[in-house]
Design an enzyme around this catalytic site. Sequence first.
Site, PDB file in Angstrom:
ATOM      1  N   SER A 159       0.846  -1.184   0.000  1.00 37.71           N
ATOM      2  CA  SER A 159       0.000   0.000   0.000  1.00 37.71           C
ATOM      3  C   SER A 159       0.882   1.234   0.000  1.00 37.71           C
ATOM      4  O   SER A 159       2.022   1.201   0.466  1.00 37.71           O
ATOM      5  CB  SER A 159      -0.877   0.014   1.253  1.00 37.71           C
ATOM      6  OG  SER A 159      -1.484   1.269   1.442  1.00 37.71           O
ATOM      7  N   TYR A 187      -1.659  -0.609  10.552  1.00 36.08           N
ATOM      8  CA  TYR A 187      -1.804  -0.911   9.129  1.00 36.08           C
ATOM      9  C   TYR A 187      -0.590  -0.432   8.337  1.00 36.08           C
ATOM     10  O   TYR A 187      -0.019  -1.169   7.516  1.00 36.08           O
ATOM     11  CB  TYR A 187      -3.080  -0.270   8.581  1.00 36.08           C
ATOM     12  CG  TYR A 187      -3.277  -0.535   7.117  1.00 36.08           C
ATOM     13  CD1 TYR A 187      -3.748  -1.768   6.681  1.00 36.08           C
ATOM     14  CD2 TYR A 187      -2.964   0.428   6.162  1.00 36.08           C
ATOM     15  CE1 TYR A 187      -3.915  -2.033   5.337  1.00 36.08           C
ATOM     16  CE2 TYR A 187      -3.128   0.169   4.819  1.00 36.08           C
ATOM     17  CZ  TYR A 187      -3.604  -1.052   4.407  1.00 36.08           C
ATOM     18  OH  TYR A 187      -3.754  -1.313   3.070  1.00 36.08           O
TER      19      TYR A 187
END
Length: 336
Positions: free
Chosen positions: A208, A221
Amino acid sequence: MTWAPCAASRWAMASPMPRDAPLTRAVLPERSNKGSGTEGSTWACELRTAWYAPESSTGPVEAWHTPGERSMAQRRVLITGAGSGLGQALAMRYARAGDRVACVDIDAARAELTRAALPGSGHLTMAANVASDEAMEQVHETVAREWGGLDVLVNNAGMATGGAMVETTMAEWRTVLDVNVLSVVRGCRLFLPGMIAAGRGHVVNTASFAGLAGAPSIMSYGVSKAAVVALSEQLRAEVHDKGIRVSVLCPAFFRTNLLESWQGNPKLKDFAAKMMDTSPDTLDSVADHVFAALERGEFLVLPTKREPMRWRLKRWLPETYFRQLLKMVKSRAAGH
């Protein structure tokens, strides 16, 4: 698939992932009963001239298959998180290119819907929780039995979390690292030996832009996705001379089923929805960019429109990037 957000700014974007729900066993695959279907495959096949050769540090990558052999080449591709989102979109693109695809998802019904929609034949469906050693070992055994090996591994599954460090719990850290990081480790440990023995292969890991951005309020995350980037960089160096390519995907927000698997600070849901609604990127545009980049053998893939420049700014002018990040955070906190 889902996308975990940054609560404070657009600078910490997220990655595509399937929903997280308990499932601990792999199931036997179902074969595709579709015909040889070549509809929509012409453009994809044209990109395959350099799909598989070892990367070269001294010149352009050469095609593992010659142009005359390309039409006969059929890769064996496994995609985790194939039941929706980017995993599903990539499954469709590989199938259109003439490849066989193993659709793995924690949701067996979604995995089967993806498989049933794929053109061509020989596709597989498997349900597995990527956080389970046993389930992934069964996936490996099924692939070995049905296909005899794997050519392309797409470690795409994961989970979404959001929140600042002081809001996190140790249970959250253990879960997100097990799902987002150790799932990649499991896939690589199981399927790399066969690729090394064959002298070719492609490992694709979905990280990501959150793993590159260094933005606040997505602590567990962002760390998990940064770990996937680091793992991919190190693995690339390890297998560079073994005929195996490694790619890492670092997309930002785009419209998908983000909120289905939301975990973490509930106040971030509205922010995540807004980021998705205002994104200039679509699932198809991201999937097209990713697939084309993978066929070219690129390592770092930034498939959303704004992120390449942001990544360059962070690398070339890190303090300027940081000041702009803080400015964006302040603006978001003020509701602007």
